[in-house]
Design a protein around this motif. Structure first.
Motif, PDB file in Angstrom:
ATOM      1  N   PRO A  20      12.309  29.526 -12.714  1.00 42.36           N
ATOM      2  CA  PRO A  20      11.125  28.721 -12.391  1.00 42.36           C
ATOM      3  C   PRO A  20      10.420  29.203 -11.123  1.00 42.36           C
ATOM      4  CG  PRO A  20      12.930  27.290 -13.030  1.00 42.36           C
ATOM      5  CD  PRO A  20      13.505  28.663 -12.864  1.00 42.36           C
ATOM      6  N   GLY A  21      11.206  29.647 -10.146  1.00 37.94           N
ATOM      7  CA  GLY A  21      10.619  30.146  -8.911  1.00 37.94           C
ATOM      8  C   GLY A  21       9.823  31.422  -9.120  1.00 37.94           C
ATOM      9  N   ARG A  22      10.330  32.301  -9.981  1.00 42.65           N
ATOM     10  CA  ARG A  22       9.600  33.545 -10.247  1.00 42.65           C
ATOM     11  C   ARG A  22       8.280  33.260 -10.966  1.00 42.65           C
ATOM     12  NH1 ARG A  22      14.979  35.136 -11.018  1.00 42.65           N
ATOM     13  NH2 ARG A  22      14.918  34.789 -13.283  1.00 42.65           N
ATOM     14  N   MET A  79       2.253  32.161 -10.474  1.00 44.08           N
ATOM     15  CA  MET A  79       1.175  31.174 -10.469  1.00 44.08           C
ATOM     16  C   MET A  79       0.428  31.217  -9.136  1.00 44.08           C
ATOM     17  SD  MET A  79       3.369  28.129 -12.316  1.00 44.08           S
ATOM     18  CE  MET A  79       2.158  26.808 -12.159  1.00 44.08           C
ATOM     19  N   LEU A  80       1.175  31.346  -8.047  1.00 43.59           N
ATOM     20  CA  LEU A  80       0.543  31.432  -6.731  1.00 43.59           C
ATOM     21  C   LEU A  80      -0.325  32.675  -6.619  1.00 43.59           C
ATOM     22  CD1 LEU A  80       3.397  30.339  -4.275  1.00 43.59           C
ATOM     23  CD2 LEU A  80       1.401  29.007  -4.979  1.00 43.59           C
ATOM     24  N   VAL A  81       0.191  33.806  -7.080  1.00 42.22           N
ATOM     25  CA  VAL A  81      -0.581  35.053  -7.021  1.00 42.22           C
ATOM     26  C   VAL A  81      -1.878  34.911  -7.810  1.00 42.22           C
ATOM     27  CG1 VAL A  81      -0.603  37.485  -7.725  1.00 42.22           C
ATOM     28  CG2 VAL A  81       1.423  36.525  -6.624  1.00 42.22           C
ATOM     29  N   ALA A  82      -1.802  34.269  -8.966  1.00 43.76           N
ATOM     30  CA  ALA A  82      -3.005  34.075  -9.789  1.00 43.76           C
ATOM     31  C   ALA A  82      -4.051  33.254  -9.054  1.00 43.76           C
ATOM     32  CB  ALA A  82      -2.634  33.399 -11.101  1.00 43.76           C
ATOM     33  N   MET A  83      -3.611  32.389  -8.131  1.00 42.26           N
ATOM     34  CA  MET A  83      -4.541  31.578  -7.342  1.00 42.26           C
ATOM     35  C   MET A  83      -4.927  32.247  -6.034  1.00 42.26           C
ATOM     36  SD  MET A  83      -3.293  27.617  -7.752  1.00 42.26           S
ATOM     37  CE  MET A  83      -1.615  27.919  -7.163  1.00 42.26           C
ATOM     38  N   GLY A  84      -4.410  33.461  -5.791  1.00 40.59           N
ATOM     39  CA  GLY A  84      -4.690  34.133  -4.530  1.00 40.59           C
ATOM     40  C   GLY A  84      -3.876  33.584  -3.381  1.00 40.59           C
ATOM     41  N   GLN A  85      -2.706  33.002  -3.699  1.00 42.48           N
ATOM     42  CA  GLN A  85      -1.843  32.405  -2.689  1.00 42.48           C
ATOM     43  C   GLN A  85      -0.458  33.054  -2.740  1.00 42.48           C
ATOM     44  OE1 GLN A  85      -2.855  29.974  -0.551  1.00 42.48           O
ATOM     45  NE2 GLN A  85      -4.866  29.618  -1.469  1.00 42.48           N
ATOM     46  N   ALA A 112      -2.676  17.667 -10.848  1.00 43.69           N
ATOM     47  CA  ALA A 112      -1.328  17.620 -11.418  1.00 43.69           C
ATOM     48  C   ALA A 112      -1.236  18.571 -12.608  1.00 43.69           C
ATOM     49  CB  ALA A 112      -0.990  16.198 -11.864  1.00 43.69           C
ATOM     50  N   THR A 113      -0.110  19.263 -12.705  1.00 44.00           N
ATOM     51  CA  THR A 113       0.125  20.155 -13.840  1.00 44.00           C
ATOM     52  C   THR A 113       1.612  20.219 -14.143  1.00 44.00           C
ATOM     53  OG1 THR A 113      -0.480  22.292 -14.816  1.00 44.00           O
ATOM     54  CG2 THR A 113       0.370  22.325 -12.552  1.00 44.00           C
ATOM     55  N   PHE A 114       1.967  21.022 -15.134  1.00 44.99           N
ATOM     56  CA  PHE A 114       3.347  21.115 -15.572  1.00 44.99           C
ATOM     57  C   PHE A 114       4.217  21.843 -14.545  1.00 44.99           C
ATOM     58  CE2 PHE A 114       0.615  21.350 -19.409  1.00 44.99           C
ATOM     59  CZ  PHE A 114       0.979  20.145 -19.996  1.00 44.99           C
ATOM     60  N   HIS A 115       5.468  21.447 -14.473  1.00 41.10           N
ATOM     61  CA  HIS A 115       6.438  22.149 -13.635  1.00 41.10           C
ATOM     62  C   HIS A 115       6.755  23.495 -14.283  1.00 41.10           C
ATOM     63  CE1 HIS A 115      10.126  23.051 -11.459  1.00 41.10           C
ATOM     64  NE2 HIS A 115       9.898  22.021 -10.662  1.00 41.10           N
ATOM     65  N   PRO A 116       6.993  24.546 -13.500  1.00 39.91           N
ATOM     66  CA  PRO A 116       7.332  25.849 -14.089  1.00 39.91           C
ATOM     67  C   PRO A 116       8.514  25.805 -15.051  1.00 39.91           C
ATOM     68  CG  PRO A 116       6.810  26.116 -11.770  1.00 39.91           C
ATOM     69  CD  PRO A 116       6.825  24.634 -12.035  1.00 39.91           C
ATOM     70  N   GLU A 151      -2.986  25.641 -20.700  1.00 37.20           N
ATOM     71  CA  GLU A 151      -3.458  24.395 -20.105  1.00 37.20           C
ATOM     72  C   GLU A 151      -3.165  24.358 -18.613  1.00 37.20           C
ATOM     73  OE1 GLU A 151      -5.285  21.965 -21.555  1.00 37.20           O
ATOM     74  OE2 GLU A 151      -5.408  23.457 -23.155  1.00 37.20           O
ATOM     75  N   SER A 152      -2.008  24.880 -18.231  1.00 37.99           N
ATOM     76  CA  SER A 152      -1.656  24.918 -16.812  1.00 37.99           C
ATOM     77  C   SER A 152      -2.625  25.808 -16.037  1.00 37.99           C
ATOM     78  CB  SER A 152      -0.217  25.419 -16.639  1.00 37.99           C
ATOM     79  OG  SER A 152       0.153  25.429 -15.277  1.00 37.99           O
ATOM     80  N   TRP A 153      -3.059  26.906 -16.634  1.00 35.15           N
ATOM     81  CA  TRP A 153      -3.993  27.809 -15.970  1.00 35.15           C
ATOM     82  C   TRP A 153      -5.312  27.094 -15.681  1.00 35.15           C
ATOM     83  CZ3 TRP A 153      -5.010  31.170 -12.686  1.00 35.15           C
ATOM     84  CH2 TRP A 153      -6.170  31.938 -12.693  1.00 35.15           C
ATOM     85  N   LYS A 154      -5.740  26.225 -16.595  1.00 35.82           N
ATOM     86  CA  LYS A 154      -6.948  25.442 -16.347  1.00 35.82           C
ATOM     87  C   LYS A 154      -6.772  24.548 -15.116  1.00 35.82           C
ATOM     88  CE  LYS A 154      -8.234  25.197 -21.256  1.00 35.82           C
ATOM     89  NZ  LYS A 154      -8.450  24.288 -22.410  1.00 35.82           N
ATOM     90  N   ASP A 155      -5.563  23.991 -14.975  1.00 38.37           N
ATOM     91  CA  ASP A 155      -5.283  23.154 -13.811  1.00 38.37           C
ATOM     92  C   ASP A 155      -5.310  23.974 -12.527  1.00 38.37           C
ATOM     93  OD1 ASP A 155      -4.905  20.952 -15.512  1.00 38.37           O
ATOM     94  OD2 ASP A 155      -2.776  21.409 -15.743  1.00 38.37           O
ATOM     95  N   LEU A 156      -4.734  25.166 -12.586  1.00 40.15           N
ATOM     96  CA  LEU A 156      -4.720  26.025 -11.402  1.00 40.15           C
ATOM     97  C   LEU A 156      -6.131  26.445 -11.017  1.00 40.15           C
ATOM     98  CD1 LEU A 156      -1.599  28.319 -12.033  1.00 40.15           C
ATOM     99  CD2 LEU A 156      -1.724  26.073 -10.958  1.00 40.15           C
ATOM    100  N   GLN A 157      -6.971  26.704 -12.010  1.00 42.06           N
ATOM    101  CA  GLN A 157      -8.362  27.027 -11.718  1.00 42.06           C
ATOM    102  C   GLN A 157      -9.060  25.853 -11.038  1.00 42.06           C
ATOM    103  OE1 GLN A 157      -9.296  28.287 -15.834  1.00 42.06           O
ATOM    104  NE2 GLN A 157     -10.006  30.205 -14.954  1.00 42.06           N
TER     105      GLN A 157
END
Length: 251
Positions: free
Chosen positions: A127-129, A134-140, A221-225, A237-243
């Motif tokens: 889940p951490g990986r 997910m963080l990288v996709a958000m630039g974080q 709010a979104t799904f846990h990894p 769907e989670s990617w939409k939340d991250l966007q």
């Protein structure tokens, strides 16, 4: 039919049973049957007016006195690891939050996973990986976000005890106030319930204004990894939340 994982439950050991419960909990399922029988022929009761996403239930006052919680981040994090914390008597080890105190984005999960205790950080293992990607996709990255959990230790079967939900929710909201981020990402149903007072299935799809001691922030709010690993189809769907989170941070 492909959306629900199947398991060979004979024999069903403790770890697998807990994993199955975790999966359903992350999906927002809190019980298998209700305590009282339901009369399906009875008229549907009147529903309370729906709250606007712009005014989250988290803004409502909580009965437990927030003033008793440490008012600096350093003191608060030390208190979370002390014997005074609500989870101090639970099995396992307590894990502290990580990341900068002035982070623009704060991430809140339900509780540490089993492998997190050995790794010494929240969100480790598979889940951490996925979370890191997910963080990288958000630039974080983990160096730029503040990561915390509603429960400092993992409760039995990964579920927050009902009697402590209100207190732990108050503590989580106090933590948000100490960081005062611009954006708040809630991973999983328990995190959504703690901060927004609503189930993940209802919270997803829009941002929420969350009031705290230092002002307010936008929460998504979104799904846990761990849920996304079991159900990869939910990643879109989670990617939409991250966007949506990225949009809030750049607003």
């Amino acid at each position: 039919m492909g959306a629900i994982p199947t398991f060979d439950t004979a024999p069903l050991d403790g770890a697998l049973a807990a994993s199955i419960l975790d999966w359903w909990h992350d999906a927002g399922v809190d019980l298998l049957v209700e305590d009282e029988p339901r009369d399906w022929r009875a008229p549907e009761p009147a529903r309370a007016p729906a709250l606007s996403p712009q005014h989250s239930p988290a803004a409502a006052p909580i009965t437990a006195p927030v003033a008793l919680l440490p008012d600096t981040l350093e003191a608060f994090l030390a208190w979370r690891l002390s014997d005074a914390a609500p989870e101090a008597t639970w099995d396992g080890v307590s894990l502290t939050a990580t990341g900068p105190a002035d982070a623009a984005l704060m991430v809140l999960v339900d509780c540490p996973d089993r492998e997190d205790g050995e790794a010494g950080q929240i969100l480790s293992g598979a889940p951490g990986r996925l979370f890191d990607r997910m963080l990288v996709a958000m630039g974080q990255s983990r160096e730029t976000v503040h990561i915390a959990s509603v429960c400092a230790r993992r409760p039995i079967a990964g579920r927050t005890p009902a009697g402590l939900e209100a207190r732990l929710a108050e503590i989580a909201l106090h933590h948000v106030g100490l960081i005062a981020p611009r954006g708040l990402l809630l991973l999983g149903n328990a995190a959504s319930r703690a901060v927004l007072g609503t189930e993940l299935t209802d919270a997803r799809g829009h941002s929420h204004v969350v009031d705290h001691k230092s002002g307010n922030c936008r929460a998504v709010a979104t799904f846990h990894p761990r849920f996304l690993i079991e159900k990869p189809m939910a990643k879109a769907e989670s990617w939409k939340d991250l966007q949506r989170v990225m949009g809030e941070l750049n607003a």
